[in-house]
Design a protein around this motif. Structure first.
Motif, PDB file in Angstrom:
ATOM      1  N   GLY A  62       1.965  14.202   5.371  1.00 19.57           N
ATOM      2  CA  GLY A  62       0.580  14.616   5.478  1.00 19.57           C
ATOM      3  C   GLY A  62       0.423  16.091   5.774  1.00 19.57           C
ATOM      4  O   GLY A  62      -0.649  16.644   5.615  1.00 19.57           O
ATOM      5  N   ALA A  63       1.489  16.754   6.228  1.00 17.29           N
ATOM      6  CA  ALA A  63       1.398  18.174   6.536  1.00 17.29           C
ATOM      7  C   ALA A  63       1.190  18.955   5.247  1.00 17.29           C
ATOM      8  O   ALA A  63       1.947  18.835   4.303  1.00 17.29           O
ATOM      9  CB  ALA A  63       2.664  18.642   7.241  1.00 17.29           C
ATOM     10  N   GLY A  64       0.141  19.702   5.217  1.00 13.90           N
ATOM     11  CA  GLY A  64      -0.131  20.527   4.054  1.00 13.90           C
ATOM     12  C   GLY A  64      -0.852  19.790   2.942  1.00 13.90           C
ATOM     13  O   GLY A  64      -1.230  20.397   1.955  1.00 13.90           O
ATOM     14  N   ASP A  65      -1.035  18.488   3.096  1.00 17.00           N
ATOM     15  CA  ASP A  65      -1.764  17.732   2.078  1.00 17.00           C
ATOM     16  C   ASP A  65      -3.255  17.958   2.267  1.00 17.00           C
ATOM     17  O   ASP A  65      -3.789  17.845   3.365  1.00 17.00           O
ATOM     18  CB  ASP A  65      -1.489  16.224   2.197  1.00 17.00           C
ATOM     19  N   ASP A  66      -3.913  18.291   1.171  1.00 16.71           N
ATOM     20  CA  ASP A  66      -5.363  18.392   1.268  1.00 16.71           C
ATOM     21  C   ASP A  66      -5.976  17.044   0.900  1.00 16.71           C
ATOM     22  O   ASP A  66      -5.264  16.087   0.595  1.00 16.71           O
ATOM     23  CB  ASP A  66      -5.900  19.518   0.379  1.00 16.71           C
ATOM     24  N   GLU A  67      -7.271  16.959   0.955  1.00 13.54           N
ATOM     25  CA  GLU A  67      -7.947  15.688   0.700  1.00 13.54           C
ATOM     26  C   GLU A  67      -7.646  15.143  -0.701  1.00 13.54           C
ATOM     27  O   GLU A  67      -7.529  13.934  -0.885  1.00 13.54           O
ATOM     28  CB  GLU A  67      -9.454  15.846   0.880  1.00 13.54           C
ATOM     29  N   ALA A  68      -7.512  16.024  -1.660  1.00 10.80           N
ATOM     30  CA  ALA A  68      -7.222  15.600  -3.036  1.00 10.80           C
ATOM     31  C   ALA A  68      -5.844  14.957  -3.126  1.00 10.80           C
ATOM     32  O   ALA A  68      -5.670  13.944  -3.822  1.00 10.80           O
ATOM     33  CB  ALA A  68      -7.324  16.778  -3.997  1.00 10.80           C
ATOM     34  N   ASP A  69      -4.852  15.526  -2.420  1.00 10.58           N
ATOM     35  CA  ASP A  69      -3.503  14.952  -2.426  1.00 10.58           C
ATOM     36  C   ASP A  69      -3.497  13.569  -1.799  1.00 10.58           C
ATOM     37  O   ASP A  69      -2.883  12.635  -2.313  1.00 10.58           O
ATOM     38  CB  ASP A  69      -2.519  15.862  -1.676  1.00 10.58           C
ATOM     39  N   VAL A  70      -4.179  13.437  -0.672  1.00  8.87           N
ATOM     40  CA  VAL A  70      -4.251  12.154   0.018  1.00  8.87           C
ATOM     41  C   VAL A  70      -4.989  11.139  -0.859  1.00  8.87           C
ATOM     42  O   VAL A  70      -4.558   9.998  -1.013  1.00  8.87           O
ATOM     43  CB  VAL A  70      -4.938  12.307   1.398  1.00  8.87           C
ATOM     44  N   GLY A  71      -6.077  11.571  -1.454  1.00  9.59           N
ATOM     45  CA  GLY A  71      -6.851  10.694  -2.338  1.00  9.59           C
ATOM     46  C   GLY A  71      -6.038  10.254  -3.538  1.00  9.59           C
ATOM     47  O   GLY A  71      -6.094   9.082  -3.941  1.00  9.59           O
ATOM     48  N   ASN A  72      -5.273  11.171  -4.108  1.00 11.68           N
ATOM     49  CA  ASN A  72      -4.439  10.841  -5.257  1.00 11.68           C
ATOM     50  C   ASN A  72      -3.355   9.834  -4.876  1.00 11.68           C
ATOM     51  O   ASN A  72      -3.088   8.887  -5.617  1.00 11.68           O
ATOM     52  CB  ASN A  72      -3.805  12.108  -5.838  1.00 11.68           C
ATOM     53  N   ALA A  73      -2.737  10.025  -3.716  1.00 12.39           N
ATOM     54  CA  ALA A  73      -1.699   9.096  -3.251  1.00 12.39           C
ATOM     55  C   ALA A  73      -2.293   7.708  -3.021  1.00 12.39           C
ATOM     56  O   ALA A  73      -1.695   6.690  -3.390  1.00 12.39           O
ATOM     57  CB  ALA A  73      -1.050   9.622  -1.968  1.00 12.39           C
ATOM     58  N   ASN A  74      -3.482   7.657  -2.428  1.00 11.69           N
ATOM     59  CA  ASN A  74      -4.149   6.378  -2.205  1.00 11.69           C
ATOM     60  C   ASN A  74      -4.514   5.714  -3.528  1.00 11.69           C
ATOM     61  O   ASN A  74      -4.372   4.501  -3.678  1.00 11.69           O
ATOM     62  CB  ASN A  74      -5.404   6.555  -1.347  1.00 11.69           C
ATOM     63  N   PHE A  75      -4.991   6.508  -4.474  1.00  9.43           N
ATOM     64  CA  PHE A  75      -5.341   5.968  -5.789  1.00  9.43           C
ATOM     65  C   PHE A  75      -4.107   5.387  -6.474  1.00  9.43           C
ATOM     66  O   PHE A  75      -4.164   4.295  -7.038  1.00  9.43           O
ATOM     67  CB  PHE A  75      -5.964   7.052  -6.672  1.00  9.43           C
ATOM     68  N   GLU A  76      -3.005   6.124  -6.417  1.00  4.95           N
ATOM     69  CA  GLU A  76      -1.756   5.643  -7.027  1.00  4.95           C
ATOM     70  C   GLU A  76      -1.306   4.325  -6.429  1.00  4.95           C
ATOM     71  O   GLU A  76      -0.944   3.383  -7.129  1.00  4.95           O
ATOM     72  CB  GLU A  76      -0.634   6.680  -6.832  1.00  4.95           C
TER      73      GLU A  76
END
Length: 140
Positions: A62-76
């Motif tokens: 989660g370090a350095g992850d922005d909302e888009a990265d987190v959202g993309n991981a959740n979507f995947e």
């Protein structure tokens, strides 16, 4: 051995009045198609399970992850879960069709008890409803 037993009862399976009875060769062809689909879907499920395990094991810190990265991981992750559920449903339908061949109820509509239709089953071997009952189900 199950193929021979199922093929021996091909003539006894339900068909519509205007259709010819199932032949041994037709039933063997449907069975082989269903068995191949079962094998394909099982392999797909194994692959999806492996992919999902990887996503769950390495979610990132989660370090350095922005909302888009987190959202993309959740979507995947959600997408992999959705694919696995759909594949498991298809596997169950195929296994159920094979069981119906074995017990002699293949071709009988689960809703009205009438014939599903040989042509419908040749096009969609895991069908459990006749066309009329399927249309009623989809309207609900």
């Amino acid at each position: 051995m199950a193929t021979k037993d199922a093929a021996a009862s091909a003539q006894d399976l339900a068909v519509k009045a205007e259709e010819e009875p199932w032949t041994d060769a037709e039933l063997v062809e449907v069975r082989e198609e269903l068995e191949a689909e079962v094998a394909r879907v099982r392999a797909e499920l194994e692959s999806l399970a492996s992919d999902l395990e990887g996503l769950l094991r390495n979610p990132g810190d989660g370090a350095g992850d922005d909302e888009a990265d987190v959202g993309n991981a959740n979507f995947e992750r959600d997408h992999e879960i959705s694919l696995a559920r759909k594949s498991a449903e298809v596997l169950e339908q195929n296994e159920k069709a094979l069981a119906r061949i074995d017990d002699g109820t293949y071709g009988v509509c689960e809703s009205c008890g009438g014939a599903i239709g040989k042509l419908r089953l040749q096009a969609f071997p895991r069908a459990t409803l006749c066309l009329s009952c399927k249309q009623k189900q989809e309207r609900r």
